[in-house]
Design an enzyme around this catalytic site. Structure first.
Site, mmCIF file in Angstrom:
data_model
loop_
_atom_site.group_PDB
_atom_site.id
_atom_site.type_symbol
_atom_site.label_atom_id
_atom_site.label_comp_id
_atom_site.label_asym_id
_atom_site.label_seq_id
_atom_site.Cartn_x
_atom_site.Cartn_y
_atom_site.Cartn_z
ATOM 1 N N ALA A 1 -0.252 0.859 6.214
ATOM 2 C CA ALA A 1 0.243 1.285 7.512
ATOM 3 C C ALA A 1 0.892 0.097 8.347
ATOM 4 C CB ALA A 1 -0.636 2.120 8.476
ATOM 5 N N ASP B 1 0.679 -1.143 -0.076
ATOM 6 C CA ASP B 1 -0.198 0.150 -0.043
ATOM 7 C C ASP B 1 0.871 1.353 0.044
ATOM 8 O OD1 ASP B 1 -2.254 -1.371 -0.143
ATOM 9 O OD2 ASP B 1 -3.056 -0.963 1.867
ATOM 10 N N HIS C 1 -10.281 0.117 -3.979
ATOM 11 C CA HIS C 1 -11.748 0.075 -3.734
ATOM 12 C C HIS C 1 -12.723 0.629 -4.581
ATOM 13 C CE1 HIS C 1 -10.496 -1.009 0.366
ATOM 14 N NE2 HIS C 1 -9.981 -0.035 0.431
ATOM 15 N N ASP D 1 -4.460 -1.742 -2.273
ATOM 16 C CA ASP D 1 -5.738 -1.291 -1.929
ATOM 17 C C ASP D 1 -6.295 -0.747 -3.176
ATOM 18 O OD1 ASP D 1 -7.304 -1.779 0.309
ATOM 19 O OD2 ASP D 1 -7.129 0.598 1.318
ATOM 20 N N CYS E 1 -2.582 -2.639 7.703
ATOM 21 C CA CYS E 1 -2.233 -3.715 6.362
ATOM 22 C C CYS E 1 -0.935 -4.237 6.383
ATOM 23 C CB CYS E 1 -2.151 -3.039 5.166
ATOM 24 S SG CYS E 1 -4.167 -2.380 5.014
ATOM 25 N N SER F 1 -15.944 0.156 3.968
ATOM 26 C CA SER F 1 -14.916 0.766 4.881
ATOM 27 C C SER F 1 -15.102 2.201 5.070
ATOM 28 C CB SER F 1 -13.422 0.206 4.597
ATOM 29 O OG SER F 1 -12.879 1.026 3.636
ATOM 30 N N GLU G 1 -14.078 -5.708 4.004
ATOM 31 C CA GLU G 1 -12.924 -5.118 4.439
ATOM 32 C C GLU G 1 -11.568 -6.098 4.406
ATOM 33 O OE1 GLU G 1 -10.899 -2.905 4.153
ATOM 34 O OE2 GLU G 1 -10.965 -1.559 5.928
ATOM 35 N N HIS H 1 -10.884 6.291 0.387
ATOM 36 C CA HIS H 1 -9.752 6.390 -0.142
ATOM 37 C C HIS H 1 -9.361 5.121 -1.173
ATOM 38 C CE1 HIS H 1 -9.708 3.068 2.895
ATOM 39 N NE2 HIS H 1 -8.902 2.625 2.238
ATOM 40 N N LYS I 1 -6.330 -5.711 -3.452
ATOM 41 C CA LYS I 1 -7.058 -6.146 -2.432
ATOM 42 C C LYS I 1 -8.430 -5.193 -2.310
ATOM 43 C CE LYS I 1 -4.297 -4.425 1.218
ATOM 44 N NZ LYS I 1 -5.003 -3.134 1.479
HETATM 45 ZN ZN ZN Z 1 -8.807 0.410 2.231
#
Ligand code: ZN
Length: 195
Positions: free
Chosen positions: A146, A10, A63, A61, A150, A69, A113, A80, A106
């Site tokens: 972070a 990430d 989305h 990540d 993750c 989330s 989530e 995000h 992911k």
């Molecule tokens: Zn996320």
């Protein structure tokens, strides 16, 4: 080190300077580039034909705009890493090292989530763990953003799956510095190396 791999979790703009900008993010990107520099020493270094000493895998990540989330859907986080936005892109300094087969997405399922890159898939539908097995990797070095979420979830899943796991502490960024320190201490107790 032939049986090793580096996993970059990430390192995406929303976690660096965007809606969820994390502490130490730019420094973490710089530290990751240093590690990669050692892996690619002696190769072209122009992004084309780079042959690192061992594979570099990227977790992203990724989305949908109405992911569960996000606060708008009752989740804990601001919007995000929405697919197709700059916030979902890998930091440009790292992009030359991200190849499609070794990039795992992911959080694409709206209703789920997913902190761990372990369950991420590349565009060919292969999971991170599946590809690590194919590459005959048994030791993974993990960096990214972070630490508390993750990175930690990815590292723990890899350890559970039988890999030797080392977290590179200079190449991490955090939501909260105390949470970062606590997560590192807990990971060490679990058997994850921190260096
Ligand atoms: Zn996320």
């Amino acid at each position: 080190m032939k049986d090793s791999a580096l996993i970059v979790v990430d390192m995406l703009y929303d976690f660096i300077d965007g809606s969820m900008a994390c502490g130490h993010a730019e420094e973490a990107v710089a530290a990751t580039l240093k590690v990669i520099g050692r892996l690619t020493a002696g190769t072209a270094g122009d992004g084309a034909g780079i042959v690192p000493a061992y594979p570099i895998l990227f977790v992203r990540d990724h989305h949908p705009a109405d992911h569960c989330s996000f606060t708008a859907q009752g989740g804990p986080w601001p919007s995000h890493c929405v697919q197709g936005t700059r916030g979902a892109d890998i930091h440009e300094a790292l992009q030359p090292y991200a190849v499609e087969e070794l990039t795992f997405f992911k959080g694409e399922d709206r209703d789920r989530e997913q902190y761990s890159g372990f369950e991420g898939f590349n565009t060919a539908g292969q999971s991170l763990s599946e590809v690590l097995r194919l590459l005959e990797v048994d030791e993974v070095l993990v960096c990214g953003i972070a630490t508390e979420y993750c990175v930690r979830n990815t590292a723990e899943d890899l350890l559970r799956d039988g890999f030797r796991v080392t977290v590179l502490k200079d190449a991490l960024a955090w939501v909260d510095p105390e949470g970062h320190a606590a997560a590192l201490a807990e990971m060490e107790v679990e058997g994850i190396k921190v260096k």
